[in-house]
Design an enzyme around this catalytic site. Sequence first.
Site, PDB file in Angstrom:
ATOM      1  N   ASN A 155       0.803  -1.235   0.000  1.00 20.09           N
ATOM      2  CA  ASN A 155       0.000   0.000   0.000  1.00 20.09           C
ATOM      3  C   ASN A 155       0.830   1.277   0.000  1.00 20.09           C
ATOM      4  OD1 ASN A 155       0.716  -0.716   2.680  1.00 20.09           O
ATOM      5  ND2 ASN A 155      -0.903   0.572   3.510  1.00 20.09           N
ATOM      6  N   GLU A 253       4.565  -4.109  12.197  1.00 24.42           N
ATOM      7  CA  GLU A 253       3.464  -3.155  12.077  1.00 24.42           C
ATOM      8  C   GLU A 253       2.338  -3.871  11.344  1.00 24.42           C
ATOM      9  OE1 GLU A 253       2.966  -0.371  13.464  1.00 24.42           O
ATOM     10  OE2 GLU A 253       4.970  -0.136  14.316  1.00 24.42           O
ATOM     11  N   GLU A 464       8.971   2.652  14.524  1.00 25.18           N
ATOM     12  CA  GLU A 464       9.596   2.976  13.251  1.00 25.18           C
ATOM     13  C   GLU A 464       9.685   4.494  13.093  1.00 25.18           C
ATOM     14  OE1 GLU A 464       9.062  -0.149  10.033  1.00 25.18           O
ATOM     15  OE2 GLU A 464       7.007   0.234  10.636  1.00 25.18           O
TER      16      GLU A 464
END
Length: 483
Positions: A155, A253, A464
């Site tokens: 994505n 994630e 992150e």
Amino acid sequence: MKLGDMQQNPRHFINGRWEIGTTTGVSTNPSDTREVVAEYARADRNQTELAIRAAADALPHWSHSSPQRRADVLDQIGSELLARKDELGALLAREEGKTLPESVGEVARAGQIFKFFAGEALRVPGEVMASVRPGVRVDVTREPVGVVGIIAPWNFPFAIPAWKIAPALAYGNTVVFKPAELVPACGWALAEIISRCGLPAGVFNLVMGSGREVGQTLVDHPLVNALSFTGSVSTGERILKAATARRAKVQLEMGGKNPLVVLADADLDQAVDCALQGSYFSTGQRCTASSRLIVQAPVHDAFVAKLRQRLSTLKVGHALERGIEMGPVVDRAQLEQNLAYIEIARNEGAEHVWGGDLLQRPTPGHYMSPALFLARPEHRVAREEIFGPVACVLRADDYEHALALANDTPFGLCAGICTTSLKHAMHFKRHAEVGMTMVNLPTAGVDFHVPFGGRKESSHGSREQGRYAVEFYTTVKTGYMLA
């Protein structure tokens, strides 16, 4: 190598050389499924192992390279991404279906990430401390964690790999990068830029292919010291079990079912705009999308009416077409999943407000209208991540009820609130059980220089992005010396 050449046959980059694969795959344009974007090489376990061994062999030299050299490499990558953002943005829009303005913005963000970590390469932190023992000096330093396997989603095919690869290289690690199979051309384009920035052979490697072959080899291989993964909860859980069993460092994630709370005192037009952007831009294909809109009862009906009106005018179409606000769904499988959830919502008794229909456009593609439902907390549309342009509205009695609904989820990535009350905004920021909060802003939309991540089933391991990335990509060493 030119971008046009890449689009014909993206190949692997292993130990400083471009390699063909054992088999080939095809990526197509979701805005026009007649168009093949790339016929790409697919690696097997043997090729993946070659890339891992190359990274391991290159680690001793690169881990001791000067911070200035690493900074120069990352700055060069960032500069080229920024200079070519329009060209690469068009590729991203063709292969993933994100609208052209969003795609160009994503490539620019990737360039900014590399430039940020060029600076961080020169600022690796450390400490000198006094010992409790006289005449003893103590220093705390950071060293590279080792070979890093990077498994990226489809994505954000430039930005997410950038915020994993850049800190890995900045802190002296070597990398094996696996892009998602839906976006091989984007993964190749980024790798091709990295391949020309002066890295020694083996420091950076690109291997394309399936999770079953490439991904599993990265997870299981004893020479891979750390794994950074973005994707589904189910895959993340399997990676965590397998990698931690051999004591590899893991950063995950995963999913989100993010709430946007709208209180009665909110600027309603602003709240609708936050909901529209957060729920439906990027076709809702963001882990930060606000798919649960929790609205206080006094403004519930007015909010729904305003959002429905905005959805009725939202322009859905070819990602490269000027003025389009929402592109197609990424592929047929994701489209079918979206439609299945819409049917589930109807069957469970959620009230259909708008959309959720297949759309016909001049080119054949995976088009659907943005969907909106009125739901109850127990409905699956209100509990499970759909990863598409589907949102639901939940009615809240008051602020306390809205906060309870917001936290009533196994996910904890981000949460937003629309209000003019400083008291409620500050309380929400403190008590929302998430890693990121937004006040009068869409839940989707984060900066590249601050930490990104969540709680509960959304994330695992160190954050992150930003300076906090050092926690994952380095290990701490404590040294003692008799002065």
